[in-house]
Write a protein that holds these residues in place. Structure first.
Motif, PDB file in Angstrom:
ATOM      1  N   GLY A 281       0.784  -1.226   0.000  1.00 38.10           N
ATOM      2  CA  GLY A 281       0.000   0.000   0.000  1.00 38.10           C
ATOM      3  C   GLY A 281       0.815   1.276   0.000  1.00 38.10           C
ATOM      4  O   GLY A 281       0.254   2.366   0.141  1.00 38.10           O
ATOM      5  N   GLY A 282       2.138   1.171  -0.180  1.00 32.31           N
ATOM      6  CA  GLY A 282       2.990   2.353  -0.167  1.00 32.31           C
ATOM      7  C   GLY A 282       3.250   2.889  -1.563  1.00 32.31           C
ATOM      8  O   GLY A 282       2.885   2.282  -2.575  1.00 32.31           O
ATOM      9  N   THR A 283       3.908   4.033  -1.615  1.00 31.85           N
ATOM     10  CA  THR A 283       4.274   4.673  -2.882  1.00 31.85           C
ATOM     11  C   THR A 283       5.772   4.941  -2.891  1.00 31.85           C
ATOM     12  O   THR A 283       6.282   5.634  -2.006  1.00 31.85           O
ATOM     13  CB  THR A 283       3.526   6.004  -3.057  1.00 31.85           C
ATOM     14  OG1 THR A 283       2.110   5.756  -3.021  1.00 31.85           O
ATOM     15  CG2 THR A 283       3.890   6.658  -4.384  1.00 31.85           C
ATOM     16  N   PRO A 284       6.493   4.408  -3.859  1.00 30.73           N
ATOM     17  CA  PRO A 284       7.939   4.659  -3.917  1.00 30.73           C
ATOM     18  C   PRO A 284       8.222   6.141  -4.128  1.00 30.73           C
ATOM     19  O   PRO A 284       7.413   6.862  -4.722  1.00 30.73           O
ATOM     20  CB  PRO A 284       8.391   3.841  -5.137  1.00 30.73           C
ATOM     21  CG  PRO A 284       7.331   2.808  -5.329  1.00 30.73           C
ATOM     22  CD  PRO A 284       6.050   3.472  -4.911  1.00 30.73           C
ATOM     23  N   PRO A 285       9.362   6.619  -3.676  1.00 35.73           N
ATOM     24  CA  PRO A 285       9.731   8.020  -3.932  1.00 35.73           C
ATOM     25  C   PRO A 285       9.972   8.216  -5.420  1.00 35.73           C
ATOM     26  O   PRO A 285      10.207   7.257  -6.156  1.00 35.73           O
ATOM     27  CB  PRO A 285      11.021   8.197  -3.121  1.00 35.73           C
ATOM     28  CG  PRO A 285      11.583   6.820  -3.007  1.00 35.73           C
ATOM     29  CD  PRO A 285      10.407   5.904  -2.930  1.00 35.73           C
ATOM     30  N   PRO A 286       9.890   9.461  -5.898  1.00 36.98           N
ATOM     31  CA  PRO A 286      10.188   9.704  -7.314  1.00 36.98           C
ATOM     32  C   PRO A 286      11.605   9.258  -7.645  1.00 36.98           C
ATOM     33  O   PRO A 286      12.524   9.389  -6.838  1.00 36.98           O
ATOM     34  CB  PRO A 286      10.040  11.232  -7.449  1.00 36.98           C
ATOM     35  CG  PRO A 286       9.220  11.644  -6.270  1.00 36.98           C
ATOM     36  CD  PRO A 286       9.543  10.690  -5.175  1.00 36.98           C
ATOM     37  N   LEU A 287      11.773   8.749  -8.854  1.00 38.01           N
ATOM     38  CA  LEU A 287      13.100   8.355  -9.307  1.00 38.01           C
ATOM     39  C   LEU A 287      13.992   9.575  -9.455  1.00 38.01           C
ATOM     40  O   LEU A 287      13.527  10.631  -9.895  1.00 38.01           O
ATOM     41  CB  LEU A 287      13.010   7.627 -10.635  1.00 38.01           C
ATOM     42  CG  LEU A 287      12.752   6.110 -10.596  1.00 38.01           C
ATOM     43  CD1 LEU A 287      12.374   5.626 -11.990  1.00 38.01           C
ATOM     44  CD2 LEU A 287      13.985   5.370 -10.090  1.00 38.01           C
ATOM     45  N   PRO A 288      15.269   9.471  -9.103  1.00 37.33           N
ATOM     46  CA  PRO A 288      16.194  10.563  -9.385  1.00 37.33           C
ATOM     47  C   PRO A 288      16.223  10.835 -10.891  1.00 37.33           C
ATOM     48  O   PRO A 288      15.962   9.946 -11.706  1.00 37.33           O
ATOM     49  CB  PRO A 288      17.550  10.029  -8.913  1.00 37.33           C
ATOM     50  CG  PRO A 288      17.198   8.941  -7.929  1.00 37.33           C
ATOM     51  CD  PRO A 288      15.916   8.345  -8.417  1.00 37.33           C
ATOM     52  N   GLU A 289      16.536  12.071 -11.268  1.00 38.68           N
ATOM     53  CA  GLU A 289      16.515  12.444 -12.676  1.00 38.68           C
ATOM     54  C   GLU A 289      17.503  11.619 -13.490  1.00 38.68           C
ATOM     55  O   GLU A 289      17.231  11.219 -14.618  1.00 38.68           O
ATOM     56  CB  GLU A 289      16.825  13.935 -12.842  1.00 38.68           C
ATOM     57  CG  GLU A 289      15.714  14.829 -12.355  1.00 38.68           C
ATOM     58  CD  GLU A 289      15.999  16.297 -12.638  1.00 38.68           C
ATOM     59  OE1 GLU A 289      16.977  16.568 -13.366  1.00 38.68           O
ATOM     60  OE2 GLU A 289      15.256  17.157 -12.146  1.00 38.68           O
ATOM     61  N   GLN A 290      18.672  11.371 -12.897  1.00 41.30           N
ATOM     62  CA  GLN A 290      19.696  10.603 -13.595  1.00 41.30           C
ATOM     63  C   GLN A 290      19.884   9.290 -12.850  1.00 41.30           C
ATOM     64  O   GLN A 290      20.342   9.269 -11.731  1.00 41.30           O
ATOM     65  CB  GLN A 290      21.029  11.378 -13.641  1.00 41.30           C
ATOM     66  CG  GLN A 290      22.064  10.745 -14.551  1.00 41.30           C
ATOM     67  CD  GLN A 290      23.338  11.579 -14.567  1.00 41.30           C
ATOM     68  OE1 GLN A 290      24.007  11.739 -13.554  1.00 41.30           O
ATOM     69  NE2 GLN A 290      23.670  12.110 -15.722  1.00 41.30           N
ATOM     70  N   VAL A 291      19.516   8.203 -13.491  1.00 41.99           N
ATOM     71  CA  VAL A 291      19.546   6.898 -12.848  1.00 41.99           C
ATOM     72  C   VAL A 291      20.795   6.148 -13.297  1.00 41.99           C
ATOM     73  O   VAL A 291      20.965   5.870 -14.485  1.00 41.99           O
ATOM     74  CB  VAL A 291      18.286   6.066 -13.199  1.00 41.99           C
ATOM     75  CG1 VAL A 291      18.375   4.707 -12.568  1.00 41.99           C
ATOM     76  CG2 VAL A 291      17.043   6.796 -12.730  1.00 41.99           C
ATOM     77  N   THR A 292      21.674   5.858 -12.358  1.00 41.98           N
ATOM     78  CA  THR A 292      22.905   5.149 -12.687  1.00 41.98           C
ATOM     79  C   THR A 292      23.102   4.031 -11.666  1.00 41.98           C
ATOM     80  O   THR A 292      23.730   4.228 -10.634  1.00 41.98           O
ATOM     81  CB  THR A 292      24.124   6.092 -12.635  1.00 41.98           C
ATOM     82  OG1 THR A 292      23.846   7.215 -13.441  1.00 41.98           O
ATOM     83  CG2 THR A 292      25.373   5.395 -13.129  1.00 41.98           C
ATOM     84  N   PRO A 293      22.520   2.846 -11.896  1.00 46.65           N
ATOM     85  CA  PRO A 293      22.700   1.766 -10.934  1.00 46.65           C
ATOM     86  C   PRO A 293      24.169   1.402 -10.776  1.00 46.65           C
ATOM     87  O   PRO A 293      24.912   1.343 -11.741  1.00 46.65           O
ATOM     88  CB  PRO A 293      21.917   0.607 -11.549  1.00 46.65           C
ATOM     89  CG  PRO A 293      20.996   1.218 -12.546  1.00 46.65           C
ATOM     90  CD  PRO A 293      21.704   2.432 -13.041  1.00 46.65           C
ATOM     91  N   ALA A 294      24.565   1.201  -9.548  1.00 40.87           N
ATOM     92  CA  ALA A 294      25.905   0.704  -9.227  1.00 40.87           C
ATOM     93  C   ALA A 294      25.784  -0.139  -7.980  1.00 40.87           C
ATOM     94  O   ALA A 294      24.849   0.018  -7.201  1.00 40.87           O
ATOM     95  CB  ALA A 294      26.868   1.862  -8.998  1.00 40.87           C
ATOM     96  N   ASP A 295      26.735  -1.048  -7.792  1.00 39.03           N
ATOM     97  CA  ASP A 295      26.580  -1.936  -6.646  1.00 39.03           C
ATOM     98  C   ASP A 295      26.868  -1.193  -5.355  1.00 39.03           C
ATOM     99  O   ASP A 295      27.239  -1.734  -4.371  1.00 39.03           O
ATOM    100  CB  ASP A 295      27.479  -3.170  -6.807  1.00 39.03           C
ATOM    101  CG  ASP A 295      28.942  -2.841  -6.626  1.00 39.03           C
ATOM    102  OD1 ASP A 295      29.710  -3.767  -6.367  1.00 39.03           O
ATOM    103  OD2 ASP A 295      29.319  -1.683  -6.745  1.00 39.03           O
TER     104      ASP A 295
END
Length: 295
Positions: A281-295
Motif C-alpha cells: 500500500g505504499g508509494t515509492p519516492p520519485p526516481l532521481p533524474e539521472q539513474v545510474t545503478p551501481a553496486d
C-alpha cells in the motif's frame, strides 16, 4: 593491533561507476555489480532500486551486526601467532570488537531496545558462532594468503564485477580455496545453488584476475556448524558470467523504462521498505533524474 571496522552497507558504498561512465584501466565501465546486488535484483527489482538508486536508509539488525563482529574477530584472529588462535582467545576478542564497532556507530545499541538489556544474550550468540567455527576447523594449522580481500574484474562488455572475499587460502601447489563465513544457519534443501552463487561470482572474478580457477569454494555456516563446499570448473564460471550479464541487461532495461517492479515473497517479512512498497500500500519516492545503478 590496529582496529578497523566496516559496517554492512545495504545501499552500497560509493562506486567508481557513480557517474554515467568512469574509465577503469582505460575502459568505460557500463555499470557495477556485486553478489549482494545481483541477489537483490533477483529477489525483487524494487528492492534493488531502493538500495542502489534511491539509497534508502535501513536500520541495522542484530543478525547483520553479529555477522560483522564475528567476521572481525575471525579476521583479526589470523594476525596472532598460530599457537594463540584458540577458542578462549577468540572469545576474549569479541567484546573489544563490539566496542570498536560501537565507537564507529554509537546508535547500534538501539537495536536492543530500552537500556540495551538484550546485549548480553546477543553477545552469547556471537560467542556461540565463534565456538562453531572452532568445531569446523583449527586455525592454528592455517595461514591464509588473503583476508577481507577486495577483488574486481571487467567483463568484455565493460561490466565491473567486484566484492570482498572473506578468506583466500593458497596451497603450496598454487591451488586456491575461497572461504566465506556466514554467521547464520545453512540453507534448506534446494537452496544450496542460490547460496553458492556468491562464491561462484568470486570464483569468476579471481579466475579473471589471476588466471587460475579456484579449486574449492567453501561456505562456513557458523549458526549451524555446517560447511557447504563446491569445486567449480570453467563451464561453471562461464555460466556464472552469463547469468551476471543477463541480470545486468535486465537492470538496464528497468533503468531505461523506469519499471522497477516489486516481487512479493517470504523475504518481504524482513524488508525495511514496506512503507514505500506498492505491495503493502505504499508509494515509492520519485526516481532521481539521472539513474545510474551501481553496486
Amino acid at each position: 593491533m590496529t582496529t578497523h571496522v566496516t559496517l554492512p552497507s545495504p545501499a552500497g558504498d560509493p562506486s567508481p561507476t557513480d557517474g554515467l561512465s568512469t574509465p577503469v584501466d582505460g575502459v568505460d565501465v557500463v555499470g557495477a555489480l556485486s553478489p549482494s546486488r545481483v541477489g537483490d535484483f533477483l529477489a525483487c527489482p524494487l528492492l534493488y532500486r531502493f538500495r542502489t538508486i534511491d539509497h534508502l536508509p535501513e536500520p541495522p539488525s542484530p543478525d547483520a551486526v553479529r555477522g560483522t563482529v564475528v567476521h572481525k574477530v575471525l579476521e583479526d584472529l589470523f594476525d596472532l601467532p598460530a599457537a594463540e588462535r584458540t577458542p578462549d582467545q577468540a572469545a576474549s576478542m569479541l567484546e573489544p570488537a563490539w566496542a570498536a564497532l560501537q565507537e564507529v556507530e554509537p546508535d547500534l545499541t538501539a537495536m536492543f531496545g530500552e537500556g540495551g538489556g538484550e546485549i548480553t544474550s546477543w553477545l552469547a550468540s556471537c560467542r556461540a558462532a565463534l565456538d562453531q567455527y572452532f568445531r569446523l576447523e583449527d586455525p592454528r594449522y592455517l595461514e591464509p594468503a588473503e583476508r577481507e580481500l577486495y577483488v574486481e574484474t571487467l567483463t568484455d562488455t565493460g561490466l565491473l564485477l567486484r566484492g570482498f572475499v572473506d578468506r583466500l587460502d593458497i596451497a603450496a601447489d598454487g591451488s586456491i580455496r575461497v572461504v566465506d563465513y556466514k554467521s547464520g544457519r545453512a540453507p534448506g534443501e534446494g537452496w544450496e545453488g542460490k547460496a553458492l552463487f556468491q562464491l561462484k561470482f568470486y570464483g569468476l572474478v579471481i579466475w579473471r584476475m589471476r588466471g587460475v580457477i579456484p579449486t574449492r569454494l567453501q561456505l562456513m555456516y557458523l549458526g549451524s556448524g555446517e560447511i557447504l563446499s563446491y569445486d567449480p570448473d570453467e563451464d561453471d564460471l562461464l555460466a556464472t558470467e552469463r547469468k551476471v550479464e543477463a541480470v545486468w541487461r535486465a537492470i538496464a532495461t528497468a533503468r531505461d523504462s523506469g519499471d522497477w517492479r516489486p516481487r512479493r515473497s517470504a523475504l518481504c517479512a524482513w524488508c525495511a521498505h514496506q512503507a514505500v512498497c506498492p505491495e503493502f500500500g505504499g508509494t515509492p519516492p520519485p526516481l532521481p533524474e539521472q539513474v545510474t545503478p551501481a553496486d
